[in-house]
Motif scaffolding. Structure first.
Motif, PDB file in Angstrom:
ATOM      1  N   LEU A  39      49.140   6.013  17.292  1.00  0.00           N
ATOM      2  CA  LEU A  39      47.775   6.347  16.881  1.00  0.00           C
ATOM      3  C   LEU A  39      47.671   7.812  16.455  1.00  0.00           C
ATOM      4  O   LEU A  39      47.052   8.130  15.441  1.00  0.00           O
ATOM      5  N   ARG A  40      48.283   8.698  17.220  1.00  0.00           N
ATOM      6  CA  ARG A  40      48.261  10.122  16.853  1.00  0.00           C
ATOM      7  C   ARG A  40      48.951  10.346  15.510  1.00  0.00           C
ATOM      8  O   ARG A  40      48.481  11.125  14.683  1.00  0.00           O
ATOM      9  N   LEU A  41      50.066   9.659  15.311  1.00  0.00           N
ATOM     10  CA  LEU A  41      50.774   9.811  14.038  1.00  0.00           C
ATOM     11  C   LEU A  41      49.957   9.259  12.871  1.00  0.00           C
ATOM     12  O   LEU A  41      49.995   9.808  11.771  1.00  0.00           O
ATOM     13  N   GLN A  42      49.213   8.189  13.102  1.00  0.00           N
ATOM     14  CA  GLN A  42      48.357   7.644  12.037  1.00  0.00           C
ATOM     15  C   GLN A  42      47.246   8.620  11.669  1.00  0.00           C
ATOM     16  O   GLN A  42      46.924   8.788  10.495  1.00  0.00           O
ATOM     17  N   PHE A  43      46.650   9.265  12.663  1.00  0.00           N
ATOM     18  CA  PHE A  43      45.643  10.285  12.372  1.00  0.00           C
ATOM     19  C   PHE A  43      46.268  11.418  11.556  1.00  0.00           C
ATOM     20  O   PHE A  43      45.670  11.908  10.597  1.00  0.00           O
ATOM     21  N   SER A  44      47.458  11.810  11.938  1.00  0.00           N
ATOM     22  CA  SER A  44      48.142  12.886  11.223  1.00  0.00           C
ATOM     23  C   SER A  44      48.480  12.473   9.799  1.00  0.00           C
ATOM     24  O   SER A  44      48.309  13.253   8.849  1.00  0.00           O
ATOM     25  N   ASN A  45      48.959  11.243   9.633  1.00  0.00           N
ATOM     26  CA  ASN A  45      49.259  10.742   8.284  1.00  0.00           C
ATOM     27  C   ASN A  45      48.004  10.684   7.436  1.00  0.00           C
ATOM     28  O   ASN A  45      48.033  11.023   6.247  1.00  0.00           O
ATOM     29  N   LEU A  46      46.909  10.253   8.036  1.00  0.00           N
ATOM     30  CA  LEU A  46      45.634  10.214   7.321  1.00  0.00           C
ATOM     31  C   LEU A  46      45.223  11.619   6.892  1.00  0.00           C
ATOM     32  O   LEU A  46      44.859  11.841   5.732  1.00  0.00           O
ATOM     33  N   ALA A  47      45.286  12.564   7.800  1.00  0.00           N
ATOM     34  CA  ALA A  47      44.906  13.941   7.478  1.00  0.00           C
ATOM     35  C   ALA A  47      45.789  14.502   6.368  1.00  0.00           C
ATOM     36  O   ALA A  47      45.290  15.152   5.434  1.00  0.00           O
ATOM     37  N   ASP A  48      47.080  14.244   6.451  1.00  0.00           N
ATOM     38  CA  ASP A  48      48.006  14.723   5.427  1.00  0.00           C
ATOM     39  C   ASP A  48      47.656  14.143   4.059  1.00  0.00           C
ATOM     40  O   ASP A  48      47.623  14.862   3.052  1.00  0.00           O
ATOM     41  N   ALA A  49      47.380  12.847   4.015  1.00  0.00           N
ATOM     42  CA  ALA A  49      47.026  12.200   2.743  1.00  0.00           C
ATOM     43  C   ALA A  49      45.707  12.749   2.201  1.00  0.00           C
ATOM     44  O   ALA A  49      45.574  12.987   0.993  1.00  0.00           O
ATOM     45  N   LEU A  50      44.750  12.967   3.085  1.00  0.00           N
ATOM     46  CA  LEU A  50      43.464  13.533   2.650  1.00  0.00           C
ATOM     47  C   LEU A  50      43.642  14.953   2.112  1.00  0.00           C
ATOM     48  O   LEU A  50      43.033  15.328   1.107  1.00  0.00           O
ATOM     49  N   MET A  51      44.497  15.727   2.758  1.00  0.00           N
ATOM     50  CA  MET A  51      44.758  17.091   2.280  1.00  0.00           C
ATOM     51  C   MET A  51      45.427  17.050   0.913  1.00  0.00           C
ATOM     52  O   MET A  51      45.109  17.866   0.048  1.00  0.00           O
ATOM     53  N   THR A  52      46.318  16.108   0.701  1.00  0.00           N
ATOM     54  CA  THR A  52      46.969  15.952  -0.596  1.00  0.00           C
ATOM     55  C   THR A  52      45.943  15.641  -1.679  1.00  0.00           C
ATOM     56  O   THR A  52      46.058  16.107  -2.807  1.00  0.00           O
ATOM     57  N   GLU A  53      44.920  14.876  -1.309  1.00  0.00           N
ATOM     58  CA  GLU A  53      43.835  14.542  -2.238  1.00  0.00           C
ATOM     59  C   GLU A  53      42.822  15.676  -2.384  1.00  0.00           C
ATOM     60  O   GLU A  53      41.893  15.569  -3.186  1.00  0.00           O
ATOM     61  N   GLY A  54      42.989  16.735  -1.595  1.00  0.00           N
ATOM     62  CA  GLY A  54      42.059  17.859  -1.657  1.00  0.00           C
ATOM     63  C   GLY A  54      40.811  17.681  -0.804  1.00  0.00           C
ATOM     64  O   GLY A  54      39.863  18.447  -0.919  1.00  0.00           O
ATOM     65  N   ASP A  55      40.811  16.685   0.060  1.00  0.00           N
ATOM     66  CA  ASP A  55      39.654  16.399   0.910  1.00  0.00           C
ATOM     67  C   ASP A  55      39.882  16.997   2.298  1.00  0.00           C
ATOM     68  O   ASP A  55      40.068  16.293   3.287  1.00  0.00           O
ATOM     69  N   ASN A  56      39.843  18.323   2.348  1.00  0.00           N
ATOM     70  CA  ASN A  56      40.148  19.030   3.588  1.00  0.00           C
ATOM     71  C   ASN A  56      39.109  18.796   4.680  1.00  0.00           C
ATOM     72  O   ASN A  56      39.435  18.810   5.863  1.00  0.00           O
ATOM     73  N   GLU A  57      37.870  18.578   4.303  1.00  0.00           N
ATOM     74  CA  GLU A  57      36.826  18.361   5.311  1.00  0.00           C
ATOM     75  C   GLU A  57      37.086  17.076   6.089  1.00  0.00           C
ATOM     76  O   GLU A  57      37.034  17.067   7.322  1.00  0.00           O
ATOM     77  N   ARG A  58      37.373  16.000   5.377  1.00  0.00           N
ATOM     78  CA  ARG A  58      37.653  14.749   6.090  1.00  0.00           C
ATOM     79  C   ARG A  58      38.982  14.834   6.841  1.00  0.00           C
ATOM     80  O   ARG A  58      39.129  14.233   7.905  1.00  0.00           O
ATOM     81  N   ALA A  59      39.935  15.584   6.312  1.00  0.00           N
ATOM     82  CA  ALA A  59      41.206  15.775   7.017  1.00  0.00           C
ATOM     83  C   ALA A  59      40.960  16.460   8.361  1.00  0.00           C
ATOM     84  O   ALA A  59      41.470  16.021   9.398  1.00  0.00           O
ATOM     85  N   LYS A  60      40.162  17.517   8.350  1.00  0.00           N
ATOM     86  CA  LYS A  60      39.820  18.221   9.589  1.00  0.00           C
ATOM     87  C   LYS A  60      39.072  17.290  10.542  1.00  0.00           C
ATOM     88  O   LYS A  60      39.337  17.273  11.747  1.00  0.00           O
ATOM     89  N   ASN A  61      38.149  16.498  10.007  1.00  0.00           N
ATOM     90  CA  ASN A  61      37.407  15.555  10.847  1.00  0.00           C
ATOM     91  C   ASN A  61      38.342  14.550  11.521  1.00  0.00           C
ATOM     92  O   ASN A  61      38.154  14.198  12.689  1.00  0.00           O
ATOM     93  N   ALA A  62      39.333  14.081  10.782  1.00  0.00           N
ATOM     94  CA  ALA A  62      40.290  13.126  11.344  1.00  0.00           C
ATOM     95  C   ALA A  62      41.106  13.774  12.461  1.00  0.00           C
ATOM     96  O   ALA A  62      41.317  13.162  13.523  1.00  0.00           O
ATOM     97  N   LEU A  63      41.557  15.003  12.246  1.00  0.00           N
ATOM     98  CA  LEU A  63      42.317  15.699  13.291  1.00  0.00           C
ATOM     99  C   LEU A  63      41.450  15.923  14.524  1.00  0.00           C
ATOM    100  O   LEU A  63      41.905  15.699  15.661  1.00  0.00           O
ATOM    101  N   ASP A  64      40.217  16.351  14.304  1.00  0.00           N
ATOM    102  CA  ASP A  64      39.290  16.564  15.419  1.00  0.00           C
ATOM    103  C   ASP A  64      39.062  15.271  16.192  1.00  0.00           C
ATOM    104  O   ASP A  64      39.040  15.257  17.424  1.00  0.00           O
ATOM    105  N   ARG A  65      38.890  14.192  15.449  1.00  0.00           N
ATOM    106  CA  ARG A  65      38.636  12.893  16.083  1.00  0.00           C
ATOM    107  C   ARG A  65      39.825  12.456  16.934  1.00  0.00           C
ATOM    108  O   ARG A  65      39.657  11.903  18.020  1.00  0.00           O
ATOM    109  N   SER A  66      41.035  12.720  16.463  1.00  0.00           N
ATOM    110  CA  SER A  66      42.218  12.330  17.234  1.00  0.00           C
ATOM    111  C   SER A  66      42.239  13.028  18.593  1.00  0.00           C
ATOM    112  O   SER A  66      42.602  12.423  19.598  1.00  0.00           O
TER     113      SER A  66
END
Length: 171
Positions: A39-66
């Motif tokens: 689960l932690r790795l999935q959150f990290s993968n999600l954040a990484d993919a969002l950062m690649t897309e330039g969506d840093n706000e949702r990436a940060k939200n995903a990390l915070d949520r984890s």
């Protein structure tokens, strides 16, 4: 593989029920703790993919949520958290990244101290664990001195890691 960020974000942030891992008095056995690694790795993968897309706000939200749904008190932080820490640094969230770094650095430093306190007969059976702990210390030093330089903070981690490295090499 590719991450369907919109679907995964909605599922992890809004739909999935986290089983009360964030509650004070919940028991997490070793099998459940191992599952949280994924689960932690999935959150990290999600954040990484969002950062690649330039969506840093949702990436940060995903990390915070984890961290919110799997806090250290019930799901102890381990090396699996390293990508999360690296992503926080990349997002410029140094305070959060440093807090997690402190927690893990202290934990691995204590772990090495414990290993070094054992009789020499046990060294071969714990050598891999000692190497992993030492690697983690070195990675935190790299992050805070080279990749995201932080002056005194990184220097203090380097000094502490060097002491541990010398002790490990002497054993």
């Amino acid at each position: 593989g590719r991450v369907a960020t919109d679907i995964l974000y909605e599922n992890m942030m809004e739909k999935f029920e986290w089983g009360n891992m964030d509650k004070e008095n919940i028991y997490m056995d070793e099998n459940i703790i191992r599952m949280t690694t994924n689960l932690r790795l999935q959150f990290s993968n999600l954040a990484d993919a969002l950062m690649t897309e330039g969506d840093n706000e949702r990436a940060k939200n995903a990390l915070d949520r984890s961290l919110e749904v799997m806090p250290d008190r019930t799901v102890p932080y381990s090396r699996v958290l390293l990508p999360t820490i690296e992503e926080y640094y990349e997002l410029g969230e140094f305070e959060k990244a440093n807090g997690l770094t402190d927690t893990l650095f202290n934990r691995y430093e204590e772990e090495i101290d414990y290993y070094l306190s054992l009789d020499l007969g046990y060294v071969s059976s714990i050598q891999e664990d000692m190497q992993i702990a030492n690697y983690m210390l070195q990675r935190f030093v790299q992050l805070t001195t080279l990749v995201y330089p932080q002056g005194e903070y990184g220097d203090s981690l380097r000094t502490r890691a060097e002491v541990m490295n010398v002790m490990v090499n002497e054993k």
